[in-house]
Motif scaffolding. Structure first.
Motif, PDB file in Angstrom:
ATOM      1  N   ARG A 115      -5.071  -0.377 -21.505  1.00 45.89           N
ATOM      2  CA  ARG A 115      -3.716  -0.760 -21.877  1.00 45.89           C
ATOM      3  C   ARG A 115      -3.331  -2.057 -21.185  1.00 45.89           C
ATOM      4  N   SER A 116      -3.654  -2.159 -19.892  1.00 47.35           N
ATOM      5  CA  SER A 116      -3.414  -3.414 -19.177  1.00 47.35           C
ATOM      6  C   SER A 116      -4.477  -3.564 -18.101  1.00 47.35           C
ATOM      7  N   GLN A 117      -4.635  -4.802 -17.658  1.00 47.99           N
ATOM      8  CA  GLN A 117      -5.707  -5.105 -16.715  1.00 47.99           C
ATOM      9  C   GLN A 117      -5.259  -6.213 -15.779  1.00 47.99           C
ATOM     10  N   GLY A 118      -5.761  -6.223 -14.577  1.00 47.62           N
ATOM     11  CA  GLY A 118      -5.442  -7.328 -13.677  1.00 47.62           C
ATOM     12  C   GLY A 118      -6.396  -7.377 -12.508  1.00 47.62           C
ATOM     13  N   PRO A 119      -6.672  -8.584 -12.008  1.00 48.01           N
ATOM     14  CA  PRO A 119      -7.569  -8.702 -10.861  1.00 48.01           C
ATOM     15  C   PRO A 119      -6.907  -8.166  -9.596  1.00 48.01           C
ATOM     16  N   ALA A 120      -7.692  -7.485  -8.775  1.00 50.32           N
ATOM     17  CA  ALA A 120      -7.121  -6.857  -7.580  1.00 50.32           C
ATOM     18  C   ALA A 120      -7.870  -7.277  -6.330  1.00 50.32           C
ATOM     19  N   MET A 121      -7.103  -7.326  -5.238  1.00 51.66           N
ATOM     20  CA  MET A 121      -7.715  -7.487  -3.931  1.00 51.66           C
ATOM     21  C   MET A 121      -7.591  -6.146  -3.244  1.00 51.66           C
ATOM     22  N   GLY A 122      -8.702  -5.610  -2.819  1.00 51.78           N
ATOM     23  CA  GLY A 122      -8.667  -4.272  -2.254  1.00 51.78           C
ATOM     24  C   GLY A 122      -8.823  -4.270  -0.752  1.00 51.78           C
ATOM     25  N   LEU A 123      -8.128  -3.321  -0.117  1.00 56.31           N
ATOM     26  CA  LEU A 123      -8.308  -3.114   1.310  1.00 56.31           C
ATOM     27  C   LEU A 123      -8.467  -1.618   1.524  1.00 56.31           C
ATOM     28  N   ALA A 124      -9.592  -1.248   2.122  1.00 56.51           N
ATOM     29  CA  ALA A 124      -9.830   0.170   2.369  1.00 56.51           C
ATOM     30  C   ALA A 124      -9.827   0.411   3.862  1.00 56.51           C
ATOM     31  N   MET A 125      -9.106   1.449   4.264  1.00 54.44           N
ATOM     32  CA  MET A 125      -9.057   1.788   5.683  1.00 54.44           C
ATOM     33  C   MET A 125      -8.899   3.287   5.810  1.00 54.44           C
ATOM     34  N   ASP A 126      -8.993   3.741   7.037  1.00 49.58           N
ATOM     35  CA  ASP A 126      -8.937   5.173   7.281  1.00 49.58           C
ATOM     36  C   ASP A 126      -7.490   5.674   7.176  1.00 49.58           C
ATOM     37  N   PHE A 127      -7.180   6.279   6.043  1.00 50.53           N
ATOM     38  CA  PHE A 127      -5.836   6.821   5.852  1.00 50.53           C
ATOM     39  C   PHE A 127      -5.783   8.291   6.235  1.00 50.53           C
ATOM     40  N   LEU A 128      -6.935   8.956   6.157  1.00 52.98           N
ATOM     41  CA  LEU A 128      -6.876  10.413   6.078  1.00 52.98           C
ATOM     42  C   LEU A 128      -7.327  11.184   7.311  1.00 52.98           C
ATOM     43  N   THR A 129      -8.164  10.610   8.177  1.00 51.89           N
ATOM     44  CA  THR A 129      -8.620  11.431   9.293  1.00 51.89           C
ATOM     45  C   THR A 129      -7.500  11.687  10.299  1.00 51.89           C
ATOM     46  N   GLY A 130      -6.468  10.837  10.248  1.00 54.63           N
ATOM     47  CA  GLY A 130      -5.306  11.103  11.082  1.00 54.63           C
ATOM     48  C   GLY A 130      -5.406  10.590  12.499  1.00 54.63           C
ATOM     49  N   ASN A 131      -6.529  10.014  12.898  1.00 50.74           N
ATOM     50  CA  ASN A 131      -6.576   9.497  14.269  1.00 50.74           C
ATOM     51  C   ASN A 131      -6.904   8.010  14.345  1.00 50.74           C
ATOM     52  N   SER A 132      -6.831   7.336  13.215  1.00 48.93           N
ATOM     53  CA  SER A 132      -7.160   5.922  13.236  1.00 48.93           C
ATOM     54  C   SER A 132      -5.945   5.069  13.580  1.00 48.93           C
ATOM     55  N   GLY A 133      -4.751   5.605  13.327  1.00 45.51           N
ATOM     56  CA  GLY A 133      -3.538   4.837  13.608  1.00 45.51           C
ATOM     57  C   GLY A 133      -3.325   3.692  12.639  1.00 45.51           C
ATOM     58  N   GLU A 134      -4.082   3.658  11.567  1.00 45.16           N
ATOM     59  CA  GLU A 134      -4.019   2.520  10.651  1.00 45.16           C
ATOM     60  C   GLU A 134      -2.688   2.437   9.894  1.00 45.16           C
ATOM     61  N   THR A 135      -2.176   3.579   9.480  1.00 50.18           N
ATOM     62  CA  THR A 135      -0.939   3.523   8.688  1.00 50.18           C
ATOM     63  C   THR A 135       0.223   3.034   9.530  1.00 50.18           C
ATOM     64  N   GLU A 136       0.225   3.434  10.814  1.00 44.35           N
ATOM     65  CA  GLU A 136       1.294   2.950  11.702  1.00 44.35           C
ATOM     66  C   GLU A 136       1.078   1.471  11.988  1.00 44.35           C
ATOM     67  N   ARG A 137      -0.179   1.125  12.197  1.00 44.24           N
ATOM     68  CA  ARG A 137      -0.513  -0.253  12.542  1.00 44.24           C
ATOM     69  C   ARG A 137       0.000  -1.226  11.493  1.00 44.24           C
ATOM     70  N   LEU A 138      -0.138  -0.859  10.243  1.00 41.60           N
ATOM     71  CA  LEU A 138       0.295  -1.758   9.174  1.00 41.60           C
ATOM     72  C   LEU A 138       1.678  -1.403   8.653  1.00 41.60           C
ATOM     73  N   GLN A 139       2.378  -0.542   9.389  1.00 39.77           N
ATOM     74  CA  GLN A 139       3.711  -0.053   8.987  1.00 39.77           C
ATOM     75  C   GLN A 139       3.809   0.189   7.485  1.00 39.77           C
ATOM     76  N   ILE A 140       2.821   0.918   6.989  1.00 40.63           N
ATOM     77  CA  ILE A 140       2.759   1.153   5.551  1.00 40.63           C
ATOM     78  C   ILE A 140       3.908   2.048   5.096  1.00 40.63           C
ATOM     79  N   GLU A 141       4.137   3.078   5.888  1.00 43.02           N
ATOM     80  CA  GLU A 141       5.182   4.043   5.533  1.00 43.02           C
ATOM     81  C   GLU A 141       6.505   3.323   5.233  1.00 43.02           C
ATOM     82  N   LYS A 142       6.848   2.386   6.119  1.00 41.32           N
ATOM     83  CA  LYS A 142       8.118   1.667   5.977  1.00 41.32           C
ATOM     84  C   LYS A 142       8.129   0.751   4.773  1.00 41.32           C
ATOM     85  N   SER A 143       6.954   0.305   4.369  1.00 38.50           N
ATOM     86  CA  SER A 143       6.889  -0.687   3.302  1.00 38.50           C
ATOM     87  C   SER A 143       6.784  -0.061   1.919  1.00 38.50           C
ATOM     88  N   ILE A 144       6.784   1.262   1.876  1.00 34.15           N
ATOM     89  CA  ILE A 144       6.664   1.921   0.573  1.00 34.15           C
ATOM     90  C   ILE A 144       7.928   1.708  -0.248  1.00 34.15           C
TER      91      ILE A 144
END
Lengths: 424, 391, 250
Positions: A115-144
């Motif tokens: 239906r639609s398409q677009g080029p993407a830049m991807g960033l993969a990091m540890d979201f799920l193990t819970g001890n990487s601190g990545e989501t806090e580090r990038l303040q993702i929660e706040k930026s949602i």
């Protein structure tokens, strides 16, 4: 004699309380401000560290050479072992694997057709193990902006404007077409968990974030990662330390022989960051200097005033037969005492405030339109070792210097004149 | 009030050194706040000037399909030079640029890149395009410093590039890097290779076509041209505004602390002078001043510090600020260590508005701080005060 | 004297050979047509191995392909497990890829056509190239060369239309078997872009067929991609549903 003087100071509140409060406030401001400037100035460095550079970064030698192209075919392999080794060798650094990748996002219609398409830049990091601190580090929660955080495998976050361009909502399924570490085409489905705002147009145009394990599956990078980023547990970049770590690590791993051997680089060794680190150091020193000098003048002024107002008292003391030297000396001793007291209390409170600002940060997101990942939503202080002694310069030296200058009057004027000052 | 002012002035001058110390600290605040704000405005100004000089000129027309963040659009974002712009282009008032995507092969790796065709004689942008004006068999090209590092290419190096013409036919050739330039605006050079416009038009078979038109002058009224989108300077510099906003937010804490510091000095002096001058206060009241008038007198005295400070800062601050605006604020860093000479000098820019607001704010704050200890006078017992008895 | 005599005979032999060759030399178009007759067939079913040499490691994929002429083809990946079940369908100018793990059919179009196939030196576009050479190129015989002990004609093909990928090609054709043994693709500027070498020529069902092809992108570093046919059958009965989009999801 010192005990006598201290007793006098404590009993005469006008001689002790106000000057100590003033010195305390002055020192408090100096210490707090120094920590604040260090934090504020280092902010851009930390932002870069969090997103791309880490305080330290481990890559293969050949990946490092072509870093700007994100060559995942040259990625690190056996990352599990590498992480174990890094964690053991550098326990004060948090090591996290990341994969950056490019690709195409394809959104299906109800028949599964594009239906639609677009080029993407991807960033993969540890979201799920819970001890990487990545989501806090990038303040993702706040930026949602819409939807929620990645909570399980197979979920993805899209940048808000990208999601609008593709016309997808949280909960929709998108397909990532990318190429594996070997260059094969890979096609993988993800459910959009939410959308985020980065705050930089170039990234907001087409960013995708997924969990690193999903990326490993999608890109055929089992136990591999493009980069392993290291973040110092202090939360702040320390160039000297980082350079030292990188040097020892690279020496041990004999990087010159194998182009796929891990290579460690400090933040300052990556791109233009070295320049920026130097720049920040110099700026911080200059701004701090200006404040410390201003503060020194204020406290010197206070010390001077404290001495001047006591000319009358000196008159009486001289009239009673006290030596001029003794009066002068006692004035200095008192100033030392007041300066020390004020500096200690001021440093303590200043450090406490700085610690609070370092830990919780000052939320400035209200000043901007919504929070964004690439813009610091809060200002943080940063306590550095010099904060423990920097307060003594204005607090003790200036106060004593002020008293010394004020005390000169004792020698210049006649006893009777000083005595008269009591009347005026 | 006139007497209050006169009295306050005399009192202050009479106090000598004590007054001047306060005045100096306060004037410090004036100069530093104005200077720091000036640096931030200067930064804003410089960032925009750099963008103007290197990238956007006085504004641009973009082909309606052009999207700088999506190289896939480049294939469809070119068009013949529209009639209304031809005259300006002939005069050098507007410069066309053609943007196509291609690949570069440094050390045998295939890397996507953007090929930018630009007139070697152009005078609008600071790019060293005159270096493209050479007669050599290979195609001359210039790249930025970071591209030079990323691709490990230097001046005088040859490299293969591959592209497709308008019909999709592959073409490849060697280019010669005739210059590597250094520029403060990363988007100008990232992943781009600049080559002569005529040559690129030939290479891709797009005679007289372009993607972007850059104007020399920022005209307020620009006509709409079909198929082209007008991008004013304002549109193009929005990212700078956003950045400056955060920097300003961070700096306001510094101003607050600096002001607080100066106020600490004023407050200290006020408390002391009220303590020491009880007899004087008593005398004023005995002479028929109401207590409120005495409060006003002391407040005016305190507030006058800021006036004196403003005058003092004008004496040493104006030459300092003018000197700074001329020589700039240079970071004392050895840039040779990084193999480059990035402009590390920021030139502060001051506006009348900035100076007036700073002065007004400081005077108001000083007045408030002076009033605070002085209001204690209103509670004094005049007879006790006259006797100099501490209350 | 004897030496001179020898030489004379040698020269005369050489002359006669040249005259024989030039006499029997067909024109370039005829050669291409004969190649076409030899190489193409009503349809074919084959299994092949594709070995891709990366900078770090090499890997091999196996695939089964059904094709009719140059127009329709259907390929299924058999190994490795990661690619197993991935299918590609080409009909005229359209190409679809089906991935079993996502159960999605994606049309490869536009800039995606320029991506490499499974990391090889071959792009999807190269794969899609199905125009008849004689329609878009003007061929010219420019010489002879020995390749691996086989005599070849060298043909130079120059594009007659604008909208094709390669401005010119060179082909080395076995003079006896009418099988290309080498092919080079050139850019407009004359720069060599890609080279393929064909070998292991065997006789299958009355045709000479090269079983191994090595593709190499000449601007890129690396050892190229080896394409080896393990089994091939011509003119089989292929059910029509094989070339429908529905087959992808099965």
């Amino acid at each position: 004699m010192i005990r006598f003087l201290i007793k006098g100071l404590i009993r005469d509140k006008s001689r002790s309380r106000t000057p100590v409060i003033i010195v305390t406030l002055g020192v408090l401001l100096t210490v707090f401000l120094h920590a604040y400037i260090t934090g504020f100035m280092g902010d851009t460095i930390e932002l870069n560290a969090r997103f791309t550079h880490g305080h330290l970064k481990v890559m293969t030698t050949s990946y490092a050479e072509n870093m700007s192209q994100i060559p995942n075919d040259l990625a690190l392999i056996e990352v599990g072992d590498l992480l174990d080794k890094l964690n053991e060798q550098y326990p004060d650094v948090k090591w996290v694997p990341r994969i950056q990748f490019g690709g195409l996002i394809d959104v299906p219609d109800e028949n599964g057709e594009t239906r639609s398409q677009g080029p993407a830049m991807g960033l993969a990091m540890d979201f799920l193990t819970g001890n990487s601190g990545e989501t806090e580090r990038l303040q993702i929660e706040k930026s949602i902006v819409r939807g929620q955080m990645i909570k399980k495998q197979g979920e993805a976050l899209l940048s808000e404007s990208f999601s609008q361009k593709l016309k997808v909502e949280p909960g929709d399924v998108i397909t990532l077409i990318s190429s594996t570490m070997n260059g094969s085409m890979s096609i993988n489905n993800f459910t959009v968990a939410g959308t985020v705002l980065f705050g930089a147009e170039a990234i907001d145009r087409g960013a995708l974030m997924i969990d690193i394990e999903d990326a490993r599956t999608a890109l055929d990078m089992y136990d591999a990662a493009g980069e392993v980023l290291g973040f110092m547990n202090s939360g702040f970049y320390n160039d000297e330390e980082a350079l030292k770590m990188a040097k020892t690590f690279n020496k041990e791993n004999n990087i010159s022989e194998d182009e796929f051997a891990p290579l460690m680089m400090s933040l300052s060794q990556q791109g233009n960051m070295g320049q920026y680190v130097k720049l920040t150091e110099v700026w911080s020193i200059y701004i701090s200097m200006v404040f410390i000098i201003a503060m020194a003048i204020v406290l010197w002024n206070a010390g001077l005033l404290g001495g001047l107002r006591r000319y009358g008292e000196f008159g009486i003391r001289l009239a009673m037969g006290e030596e001029k030297d003794h009066v002068y000396l006692s004035l200095i001793y008192e100033a030392v005492f007041i300066g020390t007291m004020g500096t200690i209390i001021g440093t303590a409170i200043g450090l406490l405030l700085a610690w609070l600002l370092q830990t919780y940060g000052l939320d400035i997101s209200g000043m901007m339109e919504g929070a964004a990942m690439m813009f610091p939503s809060e200002i943080k202080a940063r306590i550095s070792p010099s904060d423990y002694y920097i307060g003594f310069f204005p607090g003790l030296f200036s106060t004593v210097l002020g008293a010394m200058l004020a005390g000169i009057g004792i020698y210049k004027r006649k006893t009777s004149q000083l005595f008269k000052e009591l009347e005026s | 009030m006139k007497i209050a002012l006169k009295l306050a002035y005399r009192n202050l001058l009479g106090a000598g050194l004590r007054t001047w110390l306060n005045v100096i600290v306060l004037s410090f605040s004036f100069v530093i706040i104005i200077w720091m704000k000036g640096i931030i405005i200067g930064w804003d100004y410089q960032a925009k000037t750099d963008m103007t000089n290197w990238e956007i000129g006085g504004g641009q027309y973009w082909h309606e399909n052009y999207d700088p963040f999506d190289p896939f659009t480049f294939a469809e974002s070119h068009g013949t030079i529209p009639e209304p712009l031809k005259k300006e282009i002939a005069l050098g008032e507007t410069e066309p640029t053609l943007i196509v995507s291609g690949h570069i092969y440094p050390q045998g790796r295939m890397i996507p890149i953007t090929l930018v065709g630009i007139n070697p004689e152009q005078k609008i942008l600071k790019l060293p395009t005159h270096m493209l004006d050479t007669q050599i068999t290979t195609i001359p090209a210039i790249i930025g410093l970071s591209s030079s590092r990323n691709f490990k290419l230097g001046k005088g190096d040859n490299v293969s590039i591959r592209w497709r013409d308008v019909n999709g036919m592959f073409d490849a050739t060697e280019i010669l890097i005739t210059d590597v330039f250094n520029c403060n605006v990363p988007s100008v050079e990232n992943g781009k290779i600049f080559m002569p416009l005529k040559k690129l038009q030939e290479m891709v078979v797009m005679e007289n076509e372009a993607t972007i038109f850059t104007f020399k002058n920022e005209k307020t009224e620009r006509e709409a041209i079909e198929g082209w989108t007008l991008k004013t300077k304002e549109d193009l510099t929005k990212s700078v505004d956003d950045l400056i906003k955060t920097k300003n937010a961070g700096q306001s804490v510094l101003y607050a602390v600096l002001l607080f510091l100066a106020m600490l000095a004023i407050f200290d002096t006020q408390v002391l002078s009220i303590f020491r001058r009880q007899k004087e206060i008593g005398t004023y009241v005995a002479l028929g001043y109401t207590r409120r008038e005495v409060v006003v007198l002391f407040t005016v005295e305190g507030a006058m510090y800021s006036i004196l400070a403003a005058i003092t800062s004008a004496i040493y601050g104006i030459p300092f600020l003018i000197w700074q605006a001329n020589v700039g604020w240079t970071m004392p860093i050895d840039s040779s260590e990084f193999g480059m000479a990035i402009a590390q000098t920021l030139y502060p820019v001051y506006s009348a508005g900035l100076i007036i607001t700073t002065v007004v704010i400081i005077v108001i704050v000083t007045t408030v701080v002076s009033y605070w200890p002085a209001k204690k006078i209103a509670k004094m017992n005049p007879t006790e005060a006259l006797r100099g008895k501490i209350q | 004297m004897t030496n001179f005599k020898h030489m004379k005979t040698k020269i005369s032999i050489l002359f006669s050979i040249i005259s024989v060759i030039s006499y029997s030399q067909p024109n370039a178009d005829e050669i291409l047509q004969k190649v076409d007759r030899n190489m193409s067939s009503e349809n074919r079913v084959f299994e092949s191995e594709m070995t891709i040499h990366g900078r770090r490691s090499s890997r091999t994929l196996t695939l089964r392909t059904f094709s009719v002429g140059d127009i329709k083809s259907y390929t299924e990946y058999l190994t490795p497990p990661r690619e197993q079940g991935t299918k590609m369908l080409k009909l005229e100018n359209q190409l679809w890829v089906y991935s079993p793990s996502t159960d999605r059919t994606i049309q490869i179009s536009g800039h995606m056509l320029r991506q490499s196939v499974m990391g090889s030196d071959l792009s999807y576009e190269d794969m899609m190239d199905n125009k008849k050479l004689t329609d878009i190129y003007e061929a010219e015989l420019i010489g002879n060369e020995m390749i691996d002990g086989r005599n070849t004609w060298i043909l130079e093909l120059t594009a007659t239309t604008e909208d094709i990928a390669y401005a010119s090609r060179k082909m080395w054709i076995d003079t006896e078997r009418y099988v290309p043994l080498k092919e080079e693709l050139y850019a407009k500027s004359g720069q060599l872009l890609k080279r393929s070498t064909l070998s292991d020529v065997v006789l299958i069902q009355g045709r000479w067929f090269p079983k191994t092809i090595v593709y190499k992108d000449m601007l890129k570093q690396g050892d190229g991609t080896v394409f080896k046919i393990t089994s091939i059958k011509f003119n089989e009965v292929i059910p029509e549903y094989i070339f429908s989009k529905a087959v992808l999801k099965q």
